[in-house]
Design a protein around this motif. Structure first.
Motif, PDB file in Angstrom:
ATOM      1  N   LYS A 103      51.822  49.728  81.926  1.00  0.00           N
ATOM      2  CA  LYS A 103      52.110  48.724  80.896  1.00  0.00           C
ATOM      3  C   LYS A 103      52.902  47.609  81.571  1.00  0.00           C
ATOM      4  O   LYS A 103      53.948  47.852  82.186  1.00  0.00           O
ATOM      5  CB  LYS A 103      52.889  49.323  79.731  1.00  0.00           C
ATOM      6  CG  LYS A 103      53.139  48.321  78.610  1.00  0.00           C
ATOM      7  CD  LYS A 103      53.602  48.991  77.320  1.00  0.00           C
ATOM      8  CE  LYS A 103      55.006  49.514  77.410  1.00  0.00           C
ATOM      9  NZ  LYS A 103      55.520  49.960  76.079  1.00  0.00           N
ATOM     10  N   ASP A 113      50.735  47.699  75.422  1.00  0.00           N
ATOM     11  CA  ASP A 113      50.249  49.073  75.517  1.00  0.00           C
ATOM     12  C   ASP A 113      49.875  49.371  76.962  1.00  0.00           C
ATOM     13  O   ASP A 113      49.765  48.470  77.797  1.00  0.00           O
ATOM     14  CB  ASP A 113      49.038  49.280  74.607  1.00  0.00           C
ATOM     15  CG  ASP A 113      48.841  50.744  74.226  1.00  0.00           C
ATOM     16  OD1 ASP A 113      49.560  51.614  74.762  1.00  0.00           O
ATOM     17  OD2 ASP A 113      47.952  51.015  73.403  1.00  0.00           O
ATOM     18  N   PHE A 114      49.641  50.658  77.254  1.00  0.00           N
ATOM     19  CA  PHE A 114      49.209  51.073  78.580  1.00  0.00           C
ATOM     20  C   PHE A 114      47.704  50.838  78.740  1.00  0.00           C
ATOM     21  O   PHE A 114      46.933  50.992  77.789  1.00  0.00           O
ATOM     22  CB  PHE A 114      49.518  52.557  78.808  1.00  0.00           C
ATOM     23  CG  PHE A 114      50.957  52.833  79.111  1.00  0.00           C
ATOM     24  CD1 PHE A 114      51.396  52.901  80.432  1.00  0.00           C
ATOM     25  CD2 PHE A 114      51.883  53.024  78.104  1.00  0.00           C
ATOM     26  CE1 PHE A 114      52.724  53.161  80.733  1.00  0.00           C
ATOM     27  CE2 PHE A 114      53.211  53.290  78.385  1.00  0.00           C
ATOM     28  CZ  PHE A 114      53.638  53.354  79.705  1.00  0.00           C
TER      29      PHE A 114
END
Length: 258
Positions: A113, A183-184
């Motif tokens: 992220k 977000d990742f």
């Protein structure tokens, strides 16, 4: 900055990891790192050849900075020190003596992220182990915080220091603005004897014919740098890159051999 190729790859299949074996697994449940490999650590905290680049110095590991791990997530931090000097962090899987992990061909992937804000310059990249005649580099991800709607991927063959001509190519991938920091996501590269493909969230985004210079082991690096030629006067202090894992796989079939 990479040269921009005109066409991306169309959406296609994810890499079939059932056809691969996991050869390097870093899940950051703990972190084995030293400045230059003096403790036989898994990672070192500088590039093996000259240490630093960008507008922040890469710091030797110390308690709480620039690396911390919690619940299987590595946090790499960039911040100003007591003297107002920016410092940040880098991990390299090979030390200056060539010791550590490297692999010829295969699929290299990181889940991360990215930090928001102008001036941040995180990257996931690979360097060819033998630098005696040239330096081979694959930038799976380079992100410039001034442009939160895209990231770049590319490759370089650095020959100028040996009297030759450099070779570069690359591609910009568009994303929803701010999505890489909210977000990742995963970034991966599959290096084969004939073709190399860059993946974002396990979808191919760009590829190129594998240069003969890439027929050697590569080792992974992940870092939070600053600048890349862009001002850092508006960079958030501190800034954080979060890394869930770095995994490397090798194909089980003859594709992985020359």
């Amino acid at each position: 900055m990479p040269i921009v190729s005109p066409q991306p790859l169309r959406a296609g299949d994810a890499p079939d990891l059932k056809a691969y074996s996991l050869t390097f697994e870093e899940n950051f449940d703990t972190l084995s790192v030293s400045a230059w490999g003096e403790r036989k650590s898994r990672w070192i905290a500088h590039t093996p050849w000259n240490g630093d680049f960008g507008a922040a110095s890469f710091s030797d590991p110390a308690y709480g900075f620039p690396f911390t791990v919690a619940e299987g997530i590595l946090r790499i931090e960039a911040k100003k020190d007591a003297q107002g000097v920016w410092r940040a962090g880098l991990l390299s899987a090979t030390n200056p003596r060539g010791e550590g992990f490297s692999q010829k061909f295969g699929y290299f992937e990181a889940r991360m992220k990215l930090p928001p804000g102008k001036g941040v310059w995180p990257a996931f990249w690979l360097i060819g182990l033998d630098r005696s005649a040239f330096t081979a580099e694959i930038d799976v991800l380079e992100y410039y915080g001034r442009a939160p709607y895209e990231f770049s991927s590319g490759y370089h063959i650095w020959r100028e220091s040996h009297g030759g001509k450099n070779q570069s190519d690359g591609y910009w991938t568009s994303v929803p603005e701010g999505s890489l920091s909210s977000d990742f996501h995963t970034w991966g590269v599959d290096i084969g004897p004939k073709r190399t493909t860059i993946y974002f969230d396990r979808q191919p985004v760009w590829g190129f014919d594998t240069p003969p210079e890439f027929h050697m082991p590569f080792f992974p690096l992940v870092n939070l740098a600053l600048g890349a030629g862009w001002p850092i006067d508006e960079t958030p202090d501190p800034s954080h890159l979060f890394v869930d894992y770095v995994h490397v796989y090798q194909r089980n079939d003859l594709y992985a051999t020359e």
